[in-house]
Scaffold this motif. Structure first.
Motif, PDB file in Angstrom:
ATOM      1  N   SER A 128       4.151   5.110 -17.577  1.00 55.59           N
ATOM      2  CA  SER A 128       3.076   4.282 -16.838  1.00 55.59           C
ATOM      3  C   SER A 128       2.298   5.721 -16.245  1.00 55.59           C
ATOM      4  O   SER A 128       2.456   6.493 -15.812  1.00 55.59           O
ATOM      5  CB  SER A 128       3.751   3.727 -15.473  1.00 55.59           C
ATOM      6  N   PHE A 129       0.807   5.219 -16.809  1.00 48.57           N
ATOM      7  CA  PHE A 129      -0.054   6.426 -16.366  1.00 48.57           C
ATOM      8  C   PHE A 129      -1.623   5.486 -16.193  1.00 48.57           C
ATOM      9  O   PHE A 129      -1.770   4.313 -16.458  1.00 48.57           O
ATOM     10  CB  PHE A 129      -0.477   7.466 -17.518  1.00 48.57           C
ATOM     11  N   SER A 130      -2.480   6.124 -15.612  1.00 50.12           N
ATOM     12  CA  SER A 130      -3.663   5.662 -15.252  1.00 50.12           C
ATOM     13  C   SER A 130      -4.970   6.245 -15.675  1.00 50.12           C
ATOM     14  O   SER A 130      -4.829   7.616 -15.902  1.00 50.12           O
ATOM     15  CB  SER A 130      -4.005   5.371 -13.692  1.00 50.12           C
ATOM     16  N   ILE A 131      -5.996   5.695 -15.829  1.00 53.40           N
ATOM     17  CA  ILE A 131      -7.397   6.489 -16.062  1.00 53.40           C
ATOM     18  C   ILE A 131      -8.640   5.824 -15.267  1.00 53.40           C
ATOM     19  O   ILE A 131      -8.394   4.644 -14.844  1.00 53.40           O
ATOM     20  CB  ILE A 131      -7.714   6.254 -17.586  1.00 53.40           C
ATOM     21  N   PRO A 132      -9.478   6.548 -14.866  1.00 50.91           N
ATOM     22  CA  PRO A 132     -10.784   5.893 -14.385  1.00 50.91           C
ATOM     23  C   PRO A 132     -11.338   4.692 -14.960  1.00 50.91           C
ATOM     24  O   PRO A 132     -11.622   5.055 -16.359  1.00 50.91           O
ATOM     25  CB  PRO A 132     -11.519   7.008 -13.918  1.00 50.91           C
ATOM     26  N   VAL A 150      14.003  19.444 -26.231  1.00 47.80           N
ATOM     27  CA  VAL A 150      13.301  20.633 -26.691  1.00 47.80           C
ATOM     28  C   VAL A 150      12.361  20.568 -27.816  1.00 47.80           C
ATOM     29  O   VAL A 150      11.259  20.648 -27.749  1.00 47.80           O
ATOM     30  CB  VAL A 150      14.227  21.880 -27.198  1.00 47.80           C
ATOM     31  N   ALA A 151      12.778  19.802 -28.973  1.00 44.90           N
ATOM     32  CA  ALA A 151      12.007  19.503 -29.947  1.00 44.90           C
ATOM     33  C   ALA A 151      10.947  18.642 -29.689  1.00 44.90           C
ATOM     34  O   ALA A 151       9.822  18.744 -30.079  1.00 44.90           O
ATOM     35  CB  ALA A 151      12.733  19.075 -31.131  1.00 44.90           C
ATOM     36  N   ALA A 152      11.249  17.486 -28.853  1.00 43.21           N
ATOM     37  CA  ALA A 152       9.959  16.536 -28.709  1.00 43.21           C
ATOM     38  C   ALA A 152       9.005  17.179 -27.544  1.00 43.21           C
ATOM     39  O   ALA A 152       8.215  16.703 -27.648  1.00 43.21           O
ATOM     40  CB  ALA A 152      10.901  15.320 -27.877  1.00 43.21           C
ATOM     41  N   VAL A 153       9.540  17.935 -26.710  1.00 41.60           N
ATOM     42  CA  VAL A 153       8.242  18.636 -25.855  1.00 41.60           C
ATOM     43  C   VAL A 153       7.335  19.482 -26.738  1.00 41.60           C
ATOM     44  O   VAL A 153       6.313  19.657 -26.561  1.00 41.60           O
ATOM     45  CB  VAL A 153       9.067  19.332 -24.592  1.00 41.60           C
ATOM     46  N   ILE A 154       8.078  20.589 -27.385  1.00 43.41           N
ATOM     47  CA  ILE A 154       7.357  21.210 -28.291  1.00 43.41           C
ATOM     48  C   ILE A 154       6.460  20.505 -29.333  1.00 43.41           C
ATOM     49  O   ILE A 154       5.256  20.824 -29.475  1.00 43.41           O
ATOM     50  CB  ILE A 154       8.462  22.342 -29.146  1.00 43.41           C
ATOM     51  N   ARG A 155       7.011  19.375 -29.862  1.00 47.09           N
ATOM     52  CA  ARG A 155       6.078  18.627 -30.596  1.00 47.09           C
ATOM     53  C   ARG A 155       4.747  17.889 -29.782  1.00 47.09           C
ATOM     54  O   ARG A 155       3.848  18.012 -30.185  1.00 47.09           O
ATOM     55  CB  ARG A 155       6.681  17.449 -31.117  1.00 47.09           C
ATOM     56  N   LYS A 169      10.848   9.624 -25.165  1.00 46.27           N
ATOM     57  CA  LYS A 169       9.924  10.610 -24.141  1.00 46.27           C
ATOM     58  C   LYS A 169      10.258  11.864 -24.583  1.00 46.27           C
ATOM     59  O   LYS A 169      11.470  12.214 -24.756  1.00 46.27           O
ATOM     60  CB  LYS A 169      10.552   9.927 -22.686  1.00 46.27           C
ATOM     61  N   PRO A 170       9.435  12.940 -24.294  1.00 43.54           N
ATOM     62  CA  PRO A 170       9.779  14.272 -24.408  1.00 43.54           C
ATOM     63  C   PRO A 170      10.491  14.741 -23.339  1.00 43.54           C
ATOM     64  O   PRO A 170      11.234  15.884 -23.395  1.00 43.54           O
ATOM     65  CB  PRO A 170       8.382  14.641 -24.603  1.00 43.54           C
ATOM     66  N   MET A 193       3.884  17.509 -19.871  1.00 42.54           N
ATOM     67  CA  MET A 193       5.422  17.591 -20.127  1.00 42.54           C
ATOM     68  C   MET A 193       5.753  16.170 -20.473  1.00 42.54           C
ATOM     69  O   MET A 193       6.690  15.921 -21.094  1.00 42.54           O
ATOM     70  CB  MET A 193       6.160  18.383 -18.982  1.00 42.54           C
ATOM     71  N   ILE A 194       5.525  15.132 -19.496  1.00 38.91           N
ATOM     72  CA  ILE A 194       5.860  13.908 -19.690  1.00 38.91           C
ATOM     73  C   ILE A 194       5.380  13.135 -20.850  1.00 38.91           C
ATOM     74  O   ILE A 194       5.841  12.127 -21.447  1.00 38.91           O
ATOM     75  CB  ILE A 194       5.393  13.233 -18.407  1.00 38.91           C
ATOM     76  N   GLY A 195       4.264  13.717 -21.326  1.00 33.89           N
ATOM     77  CA  GLY A 195       3.777  13.028 -22.651  1.00 33.89           C
ATOM     78  C   GLY A 195       2.577  12.143 -22.539  1.00 33.89           C
ATOM     79  O   GLY A 195       2.312  11.059 -23.354  1.00 33.89           O
TER      80      GLY A 195
END
Length: 285
Positions: free
Chosen positions: A236-240, A83-88, A37-38, A193-195
């Protein structure tokens, strides 16, 4: 023994109220440290910056965390950031085809316009620059090199066990304030930010309320955590539901990428990716 050490640190740094969340949060902190996880939004209990820094730095001193981490303050919220994972992650978003923003300003969801994507790219590039500037001095003094090439477990293929000797080389974990326009939709920034592969965006005063009562597809990615034997929900995320056909190929690609990072990580294995249909009468973003 690792989980018990985490429990001790949570009690010492966050007190009894914070300690009750240790078993839930510690695996996620390890996922951030290993690049699965970033970042992690701290939302389980109220904790001041000094207490969280004490927790992270003590964990690093005991080699429970080994990567370059910072505590990022965004508005009133706090992220624990690799830091590296978020920038990536943010660089990947800004360089991708403009389909990652979902416009839910009206009752009919749609992929946001190119102009909306470009505006968000500007803010994400600002975050990348601010993180780079805030950590530049640390990187110059670090034997692990620059932020952009810092070898993260699960990012550049180095396993956690192979990197055991680098514990502590991430430097002292510190707090960094990220400055963004006051009127910016922070919920959208948080998703980046969460990815998440797709992030909700809305315009004006709609507040994303169009999601209430809308059929959604919820995607969840979990994996086994080796140090406590539990299954940990990492995303965990959603889309329409109406946009699933257009967005699913990108989601599947994202899932494959995260699965590779899990396979390369030292503390996670056996990733599982599932999708459920839901109808939420009320959605808060």
């Amino acid at each position: 023994m690792a989980l018990e050490t985490w429990r001790v640190l949570f009690r010492e740094c966050l007190g009894g109220r914070g300690a009750q969340y240790c078993d839930e949060v510690a695996p996620l902190l390890v996922a951030v440290d290993q690049g699965v996880k970033p970042s992690l939004l701290w939302d389980v209990c109220t904790a001041d910056t000094s207490a969280l820094l004490a927790l992270l730095n003590q964990a690093q001193s005991k080699s429970l965390l080994v990567s370059k981490l910072v505590l990022v303050e965004l508005g009133l919220d706090v992220f624990i950031v690799n830091v590296a994972a978020v920038i990536r992650t943010l660089s990947g978003i800004t360089g991708s085809t403009p389909t990652w923003l979902i416009d839910i300003s009206s009752a009919t969801p749609k992929v946001a316009s190119n102009e909306n994507h470009q505006e968000l790219r500007t803010h994400l590039n600002s975050i990348i620059a601010q993180l780079g500037n805030a950590t530049a001095d640390d990187e110059e003094n670090s034997p692990l090199g620059s932020v952009g090439t810092h070898p993260q477990n699960g990012v550049d293929g180095a396993s956690h066990s192979n990197r055991a000797g680098t514990a502590g080389n991430g430097g002292v974990i510190k707090a960094v304030q990220i400055k963004l326009p006051d009127d910016l939709n922070l919920s959208t920034i948080f998703g980046c930010m969460i990815g998440y592969p797709h992030i909700y965006w809305w315009e004006g005063e709609s507040g994303g309320n169009s999601l209430s009562g809308m059929p959604l597809k919820v995607f969840k990615l979990s994996a086994n955590c080796s140090f406590d034997g539990t299954v940990v929900e990492l995303y965990s995320f959603s889309i329409p539901e109406a946009l699933e056909g257009d967005l699913r190929p990108g989601i599947e690609h994202w899932g494959n990428v995260v699965n590779v990072r899990i396979e390369q990580a030292g503390s996670f294995s056996n990733a599982k990716f599932r999708c459920d249909s839901v109808l939420c009468l009320s959605v808060a973003l």
